[in-house]
Structure formats: C-alpha cells, structure tokens
Design a protein around this motif. Structure first.
Motif, mmCIF file in Angstrom:
data_model
loop_
_atom_site.group_PDB
_atom_site.id
_atom_site.type_symbol
_atom_site.label_atom_id
_atom_site.label_comp_id
_atom_site.label_asym_id
_atom_site.label_seq_id
_atom_site.Cartn_x
_atom_site.Cartn_y
_atom_site.Cartn_z
ATOM 1 N N LEU A 168 -29.960 26.849 -0.838
ATOM 2 C CA LEU A 168 -28.938 27.961 -0.706
ATOM 3 C C LEU A 168 -27.543 27.639 -0.072
ATOM 4 N N ALA A 169 -27.485 26.407 0.971
ATOM 5 C CA ALA A 169 -26.097 25.939 0.632
ATOM 6 C C ALA A 169 -25.556 25.472 -0.881
ATOM 7 N N ALA A 170 -26.541 24.850 -1.336
ATOM 8 C CA ALA A 170 -26.400 23.651 -2.633
ATOM 9 C C ALA A 170 -25.552 24.679 -4.022
ATOM 10 N N LEU A 171 -26.851 26.660 -3.747
ATOM 11 C CA LEU A 171 -26.388 27.656 -4.601
ATOM 12 C C LEU A 171 -24.741 27.946 -3.954
ATOM 13 N N SER A 172 -24.653 27.970 -2.674
ATOM 14 C CA SER A 172 -23.123 28.630 -2.844
ATOM 15 C C SER A 172 -22.902 28.105 -3.129
ATOM 16 N N SER A 173 -22.618 26.735 -2.753
ATOM 17 C CA SER A 173 -21.219 25.499 -3.374
ATOM 18 C C SER A 173 -20.827 25.738 -5.168
ATOM 19 N N ARG A 174 -21.572 26.098 -5.749
ATOM 20 C CA ARG A 174 -22.325 25.613 -6.588
ATOM 21 C C ARG A 174 -21.660 26.653 -7.926
ATOM 22 N N LEU A 175 -21.599 27.780 -6.913
ATOM 23 C CA LEU A 175 -21.146 29.823 -7.662
ATOM 24 C C LEU A 175 -19.569 29.878 -6.311
ATOM 25 N N GLY A 176 -18.857 28.862 -6.083
ATOM 26 C CA GLY A 176 -17.696 28.498 -6.236
ATOM 27 C C GLY A 176 -17.084 29.078 -4.777
ATOM 28 N N LEU A 177 -18.259 29.337 -3.728
ATOM 29 C CA LEU A 177 -17.789 30.084 -2.580
ATOM 30 C C LEU A 177 -17.041 28.941 -1.662
ATOM 31 N N PRO A 178 -16.106 29.641 -0.352
ATOM 32 C CA PRO A 178 -16.141 28.910 0.696
ATOM 33 C C PRO A 178 -17.179 28.337 0.891
ATOM 34 N N GLN A 179 -16.791 27.182 1.956
ATOM 35 C CA GLN A 179 -18.240 26.532 2.717
ATOM 36 C C GLN A 179 -18.106 26.562 4.290
ATOM 37 N N ARG A 180 -17.021 26.797 4.948
ATOM 38 C CA ARG A 180 -16.425 26.902 5.620
ATOM 39 C C ARG A 180 -16.181 27.534 7.009
ATOM 40 N N LEU A 181 -15.843 27.931 8.308
ATOM 41 C CA LEU A 181 -15.378 28.954 8.115
ATOM 42 C C LEU A 181 -13.569 28.658 8.434
ATOM 43 N N ARG A 182 -13.346 27.750 9.075
ATOM 44 C CA ARG A 182 -12.310 27.371 8.986
ATOM 45 C C ARG A 182 -11.304 27.243 7.609
ATOM 46 N N ASP A 183 -12.620 27.657 5.833
ATOM 47 C CA ASP A 183 -11.803 27.704 4.915
ATOM 48 C C ASP A 183 -11.331 29.476 4.767
ATOM 49 N N VAL A 184 -11.707 30.384 6.215
ATOM 50 C CA VAL A 184 -11.717 31.690 5.551
ATOM 51 C C VAL A 184 -10.895 32.040 6.953
ATOM 52 N N GLY A 185 -10.010 31.388 7.722
ATOM 53 C CA GLY A 185 -9.325 31.501 8.735
ATOM 54 C C GLY A 185 -9.158 31.413 10.182
#
Length: 372
Positions: free
Chosen positions: A315-332
């Motif tokens: 599911l982590a790989a799926l989230s990455s393939r879907l183009g979503l931010p992957q880290r909490l730091r990426d969303v502020g």
C-alpha cells in the motif's frame, strides 16, 4: 460465533445519471421544504444542478453550500440555522457535506444539545428525513451512522448513532467523473483503510458480515483505483470505486475503524490536510506497528488489495504510484509538532479500543516519527 448487530441504510440506489432523478425518489421521503447541504465547489462546477432541478419540481429548496473540508461546529450550526422549517434534508458531496447533513437533520428534527450527543449511542432523535448523495468514492458516509465535526482546538469529535443512517443513499458514478486525480487517489485509499480496519477491528461487534463486505470492497478498490486515477472518465472504474467505498462504509459502520483513523485525525484537524490523505500518510506505519497482532489477517487481505505479499509495503508503493505525498513533512507537519499530534491522537479513545494492538502515546509518537 458471538452475538452481533448489523445495521445499514435501508434503501440504496446505484445508477449512472441517477442524481437527475433525485426529485421523484426524494419527494415521498423529504416533504415540501428541503435543506440541500453541499459545498461551493460543487455548486460552481454545476454538479448540483440536475439534482436541484429535480427537487425543485416538488419542493421548496434551501441551498446551504458553505461546507468546508473538516467542517467546523460553526459551519454545522450555520446549516441548522439555514434549515429552520425544513421537512427533510439532502446531503450532496463528499464526506464533509454528508456529515453536516446528517447532524443538521438530527438537530433540526430533535432540537437536542449537540454536546450531549457526542459519542456512541447518545443521540436521542428524532431526525428529519434524510437522503445522501456521495460525490467521492471514499468515506462511505452514505451508509455509516457516524458524523465527524471539528470543534474548538482543532479536535475532531464524532456522533455515532443509527439515527444518522439516511433513509436513502443515491449512488451516481457520473458525479465522480470530474474528481481530480489527487482527490481520487486520496479518497480511494481512505476507502481501502475503512475495509482493512473493519476486517481487523477488535470491536465487540466485529462480525462476519463486515468482514465479507470488507473483502469485496478491497477487491473492487484495489483492482480499480489506479485506473480511476489515470483515466478519470472511465465510468466502469469510477462505478467500481463508488461501490467499493460504499461496501467498506457498511463494513466499518458495524465493525468500527481504529488507529489509522485515530492518528489521521490530528493531521487533518491541526494542519488541514484532507482526511483521505491524512489516512494514507500514516497507513503503512500503523500497519507495521499492528503486524505482530494481525499478521495473518493482513496476509489474507494483501492479495485482495493488489498489494503483493506485504500489505504495508504494497500500500505504501501504491500511494507512491498514485502520486500522493509520502511524508508528514511534505504536508507542512514539523518534527516539533509530532508530540502534540500524539497527544491529540490519544483523545480518540472510541477508535483506539478497536485496534488490533494497544497504542500508547509513546507508540503514537513513534508511528508519527516513522511517517515524518
């Protein structure tokens, strides 16, 4: 097999273009004065127009389109004020609009104190007649007895009661065709979380019906999410996602969700990150934490979700393939914010009790650190 109860929305209609027929379907349920709860984005896109035109043929309609993501108590009370005198309520939109509509129907129908209704089974009712029309394939709110509101201090609070199940859920895949790819991805992962947490719920009401629904939901969602994101106009993929989200909603409405949601809520409440994305950001890290207590269940779910051999990694790989931010730091979210997130997450006791493994505040902080 232990005793359990299973409750869901009594009437469900699924059809492409069904929103245009909302008027005749709703007329016998909602009465002559309808409060229509939605958001300004959907109004601006014209998605509400066919439904409103149908409703207006048989009722006077008041439109309240000020619902925001993670709706506030002030927004809910504004909707209640707008709906004075209404005989029925329609919620049209994502989970935020549906949740506001549910609670507006309750407060307009009963006049009860919202502060006395927070929690499980404390709402007294009655509520006004209620029809819900989802426009995202994520929350499953159209078949759940839960509504979530952000209260003072950015805390999310919920009312959970069968009274909040609508009289009719109308599922129209065409309403989801215009969803942006990022929204499709985040709401789709949200629905997958619902299915996973329902399947592994340690609620006293965990039950075989919810587990069966969760499996079918994961099968539909896992097989179609990437196609729905990549080809937003694919009606078959959109319909499968909408149906999968609803089935997952039926599952977790009766076998409630757990730590993924508990840890996601502070991210949404404090940093205004959309709920589905908040879930996606903590999902693999909570699954890894839970693995010692749920390894067999996760192994059974992984192939259904199209996640390969390991559910968390897949599911982590799926989230990455879907183009979503992957880290909490990426969303502020800053590293210094993590202790407060952990403190806030521990307030979600109604969710944490359903987790396969007990979660302490130190555990929550470690999960956030892994996600950061």
């Amino acid at each position: 097999m232990g005793a359990f109860a299973f409750e869901t929305t009594p009437a469900i209609r699924f059809a492409a273009g069904a929103a245009a027929g909302l008027g005749p379907l709703a007329a016998k349920r909602l009465g002559p004065r309808v409060l229509f709860v939605t958001d300004a984005g959907l109004t601006g896109l014209g998605l509400t127009a066919p439904a409103l035109a149908g409703l207006a043929q048989g009722a006077a309609v008041t439109v309240f389109d000020a619902v925001e993501a993670d709706p506030s108590r002030a927004t809910l009370m504004a909707a209640v004020a707008a709906g004075q005198g209404a005989t029925g309520v329609v919620g049209f939109g994502g989970g935020s609009s549906l949740d506001v509509a549910k609670l507006a129907a309750l407060l307009l129908g009963s006049g009860e104190d919202l502060d006395a209704a927070w929690g499980v089974g404390l709402a007294r009712g009655p509520r006004l007649p209620l029809v819900l029309v989802p426009t995202t394939a994520g929350t499953g709110s159209e078949v759940t007895p839960v509504a979530i509101i952000t209260v003072e201090g950015s805390e999310k609070r919920g009312v959970s009661s069968p009274l909040l199940l609508p009289d009719l859920a109308l599922l129209d895949p065409d309403l989801t065709l215009g969803l942006p790819a990022a929204t499709t991805a985040a709401t789709g992962l949200d629905a997958m979380v619902h299915a996973i947490e329902a399947y592994t719920s340690r609620s006293p009401n965990a039950n075989p019906v919810s587990r069966a629904l969760a499996c079918e939901a994961l099968r539909l969602l896992g097989a179609n999410i990437e196609r729905a994101v990549a080809e937003g106009g694919d009606r078959a993929a959109r319909g499968a996602m909408l149906l999968g989200a609803m089935l997952a909603g039926q599952a977790f409405a009766n076998a409630p969700v757990a730590a993924v949601h508990a840890l996601a809520y502070p991210i949404g409440g404090l940093f205004h990150v959309p709920h589905g994305l908040s879930n996606a950001l903590v999902l693999p890290h909570v699954l890894r934490f839970n693995a010692p207590a749920a390894a067999g269940e996760y192994a059974a779910l992984a192939p259904l979700a199209g996640a390969g051999a390991d559910l968390a990694d897949g599911l982590a790989a799926l989230s990455s393939r879907l183009g979503l931010p992957q880290r909490l730091r990426d969303v502020g979210v800053a590293a210094a914010d993590l202790p407060r997130c952990a403190e806030e997450a521990m307030k979600q006791t109604r969710l944490l009790v359903n987790n396969p493994r007990p979660v302490t505040e130190a555990d929550a902080r470690a999960i956030y650190e892994a996600a950061w």
